[in-house]
Design a protein around this motif. Structure first.
Motif, PDB file in Angstrom:
ATOM      1  N   ASN A   1     -16.673  92.157 -78.690  1.00 20.45           N
ATOM      2  CA  ASN A   1     -15.581  91.942 -79.634  1.00 20.45           C
ATOM      3  C   ASN A   1     -14.206  92.076 -78.993  1.00 20.45           C
ATOM      4  OD1 ASN A   1     -17.429  91.548 -81.658  1.00 20.45           O
ATOM      5  ND2 ASN A   1     -17.306  93.631 -82.450  1.00 20.45           N
TER       6      ASN A   1
ATOM      7  N   CYS B   1     -11.885 102.808 -82.700  1.00 21.84           N
ATOM      8  CA  CYS B   1     -12.544 101.963 -81.709  1.00 21.84           C
ATOM      9  C   CYS B   1     -11.727 101.943 -80.429  1.00 21.84           C
ATOM     10  CB  CYS B   1     -12.752 100.543 -82.245  1.00 21.84           C
ATOM     11  SG  CYS B   1     -11.230  99.617 -82.542  1.00 21.84           S
TER      12      CYS B   1
ATOM     13  N   THR C   1     -12.861  99.151 -87.892  1.00 20.75           N
ATOM     14  CA  THR C   1     -11.493  99.659 -87.750  1.00 20.75           C
ATOM     15  C   THR C   1     -10.486  98.609 -88.184  1.00 20.75           C
ATOM     16  OG1 THR C   1     -12.195 101.078 -85.908  1.00 20.75           O
ATOM     17  CG2 THR C   1      -9.834 100.682 -86.137  1.00 20.75           C
TER      18      THR C   1
ATOM     19  N   THR D   1     -20.909 101.407 -83.793  1.00 21.46           N
ATOM     20  CA  THR D   1     -20.197 100.978 -84.989  1.00 21.46           C
ATOM     21  C   THR D   1     -20.038 102.130 -85.972  1.00 21.46           C
ATOM     22  OG1 THR D   1     -20.279  99.546 -86.950  1.00 21.46           O
ATOM     23  CG2 THR D   1     -22.387 100.133 -85.946  1.00 21.46           C
TER      24      THR D   1
ATOM     25  N   ASN E   1     -14.713  94.269 -86.312  1.00 16.24           N
ATOM     26  CA  ASN E   1     -14.718  95.729 -86.244  1.00 16.24           C
ATOM     27  C   ASN E   1     -14.368  96.363 -87.590  1.00 16.24           C
ATOM     28  OD1 ASN E   1     -15.348  95.567 -83.573  1.00 16.24           O
ATOM     29  ND2 ASN E   1     -13.364  96.269 -82.812  1.00 16.24           N
TER      30      ASN E   1
END
Length: 247
Positions: free
Chosen positions: A175, A41, A66, A97, A64
């Motif tokens: 985010n 990300c 990740t 995503t 996330n």
């Protein structure tokens, strides 16, 4: 209930979020691999915290994928992006995503010393890190770690967060830790400039006629209405019909 209007973000009293806009950042692709699953990300928080041992840290949103993979694997790689990195490339890592997209498809990369994938496209330098400490920061987790490999891949000027916003016209993902500060800054700009901009309903990218879309050959000063019919969002690839006027 508070007096917060729909669409407005909550803010702690006494915090002028626009003050955070003066803090400098870079833009980095953070990658990791847990088991057979790899992902990455876009982040703006990658910091060297000590020289001996060579320690660094990153901040990842708990939303996330990740984040979950780094929690599980205890390792990550951070790639420093070059100034000329196109918006479409940034959009792949920042607005998609890994739960339903293979972000590495069609992207040149290799397996690093830690097993984490190292992205080679638009990368100036790469750092591979073993996590030594995790700090719960509310919406995000701060991962501190020991750098086990650092390499310079090519010369160039790093991409800064300010350049991404002010020149490329990029947006801040929901985010990201700087999302609220970005929204506050955008509102200040909107109040001081009467311009007809168009916003992508998919990723939030704003087409600003004053800046155009230089990455895709659209000159500054080009009204949205005069963009080619096949023009797409430079971040997520959405068509013109997915854009809405700001007013």
């Amino acid at each position: 209930m508070s007096g917060q209007k729909p669409g407005e973000e909550a803010c702690t009293p006494g915090l002028d979020l626009t003050a955070f806009w003066s803090v400098t950042y870079g833009l980095y692709v953070v990658t990791t691999k847990a088991g057979e699953k790899k992902n990455g990300c876009l982040v703006n928080t990658f910091i060297q915290t000590a020289s001996e041992p060579c320690a660094v840290c990153i901040s990842l949103s708990k939303k996330n994928l990740t984040h979950d993979l780094v929690m599980g694997s205890g390792r990550f790689a951070a790639q420093v992006l070059e100034k000329e990195t196109p918006l479409r490339f940034l959009g792949t890592w920042g607005f998609r995503t890994g739960r339903d997209t293979d972000k590495f498809e069609g992207v040149e990369h290799r397996e690093g010393a830690t097993g984490c994938p190292v992205v080679l496209e638009h990368t100036l330098a790469s750092f591979e890190v073993e996590v030594t400490e995790k700090v719960d920061c509310g919406t995000h987790t701060l991962f501190l770690g020991r750098t086990v490999k650092a390499e310079k891949l090519k010369p160039g000027e790093p991409l800064t967060y300010a350049y991404y916003h002010e020149v490329k016209g990029g947006r801040t993902g929901r985010n990201a830790p700087g999302y609220l500060a970005s929204r506050a800054h955008d509102r200040d700009i909107e109040r001081s400039h009467e311009m007809k901009k168009y916003v992508c309903a998919v990723c939030g990218y704003t087409y600003d006629p004053e800046k155009g879309d230089p990455d895709n050959g659209v000159d500054a000063g080009t009204p949205f209405e005069k963009l080619p019919d096949d023009w797409v969002c430079p971040v997520c690839g959405a068509g013109k019909d997915q854009f809405e006027s700001e007013g």
